[in-house]
Design an enzyme around this catalytic site. Sequence first.
Site, mmCIF file in Angstrom:
data_model
loop_
_atom_site.group_PDB
_atom_site.id
_atom_site.type_symbol
_atom_site.label_atom_id
_atom_site.label_comp_id
_atom_site.label_asym_id
_atom_site.label_seq_id
_atom_site.Cartn_x
_atom_site.Cartn_y
_atom_site.Cartn_z
ATOM 1 N N ASP A 66 28.881 -2.987 16.519
ATOM 2 C CA ASP A 66 29.193 -3.836 16.949
ATOM 3 C C ASP A 66 27.296 -4.760 16.252
ATOM 4 O O ASP A 66 26.362 -3.886 15.608
ATOM 5 C CB ASP A 66 28.772 -3.878 18.445
ATOM 6 C CG ASP A 66 27.659 -2.728 18.744
ATOM 7 O OD1 ASP A 66 27.440 -2.281 18.801
ATOM 8 O OD2 ASP A 66 27.122 -3.486 19.965
ATOM 9 N N GLU B 263 26.840 -0.590 21.099
ATOM 10 C CA GLU B 263 25.491 -0.211 21.249
ATOM 11 C C GLU B 263 24.386 -1.941 22.062
ATOM 12 O O GLU B 263 23.566 -1.514 22.929
ATOM 13 C CB GLU B 263 25.427 0.019 20.070
ATOM 14 C CG GLU B 263 24.203 1.033 20.436
ATOM 15 C CD GLU B 263 22.218 -0.020 19.678
ATOM 16 O OE1 GLU B 263 21.632 0.305 19.626
ATOM 17 O OE2 GLU B 263 22.981 -0.993 19.829
#
Length: 415
Positions: A85, A180
């Site tokens: 991400d 994350e």
Amino acid sequence: MDKNYAYSVTERFLRYVQIDTQSDPLSTTFPSTAKQKDLAKLLVNELLEIGITDAVTDEFGYVYATIPATTTKEVPVICLCAHMDTAPDCSGTNVKPIVHKAYNGEDIILPDDTTQVIRTKDHPYLQGKIGDDIITASGNTLLGADNKAGVAEIMDAASYLLQHPEIKHGKIRILFTPDEEVGRGVQHVNMEQLGARFGYTMDGGELGSLEDETFAADGVKISIQGVSVHPGTAKGKLVSAIKVAAEIVSALPKDILSPETTEDRQGFIHPVRIEGMVEKAEIEFIIRDFTAAELEGHEFYLRKIMESTVARHPGATATMKVTEQYRNMKEVLDKHPQVVANAEEAIKRAGIKLERMSIRGGTDGSRLSFMGLPCPNIFTGEMALHSKQEYVSVQDMQKAVNTIIELVQVWEERS
């Protein structure tokens, strides 16, 4: 490394950053955005194409894969981890990566927004990258080097190892994670399925950096209850939760305990979201420092600010909720010195100057370390994170690939 090897890290990176994988801190789903699974599916297909037979992605968007051992020695299973991400801080939609060949040391003006200028005075690391090929975005988005540089480096290293079975190494597990950037990256990792003993996140910055220490981190939410009354008849009755919230934020110190004015090992109290109406308001904070005791001190200080502010507004009430986010991974890594020592040796063998650093933030490795997978952080070359001026050096990425190749051999030799 084979001197004639044609690295694939750049072409992989350019492909990955064009896939929007921005996570969402306000989402209640996992992953927080479904589009992160688009990259997960692509990575599984590419892993299968290079010869890995067990690459899979699960319902949560994790990618698991195995590089089989090429040695008969008993070598601990090592995990290589990166997150897919990108940060919510800056748009990750329609990323247009640009390769600036043989960087000449001048300021880089980004074409889609010429007010975005990557100046060497603001980015001194660039001064040492003259002659490198520098990748940036076009000015409207972040680049996504955090952490797609790490993803691409692991993928290139996997490809190299499968093409060179003569290189002796133990079993290697690959883990790519979602979310994350919103602090939930390893929330649903299946540790039994992962089956690794030690790990490394490829999520560091400048060339040669090795990080075995992170902030410890808590989240804090202050909820304020005011008294709502029609403003025409409000005298002596109305208590604005908005104004109470504003006073709490205004009472925070400016010269200390603020991310704008701290560095190195100094912690902070940082308001990240405020929302409300006259009757009710909420403030969300992130609290950061290197020990749990220091966090508790900052939280006690914030509670005192809240209580003294509310006391000046009879009729208002407030509550404060603290949520643990992650802890300093050094607490775990100090018990397993070989994990950091082997990474140090790998960086040196790759011909790179070692830079030991502490992270003013966290990685998936912070949580993984406390989940039984001691996991320091290795450089990727990603710089100016979470911004439109994010950049990465192609040569730094290639050297990160070299470091991974050396790392797995060090583990085999020392086992």
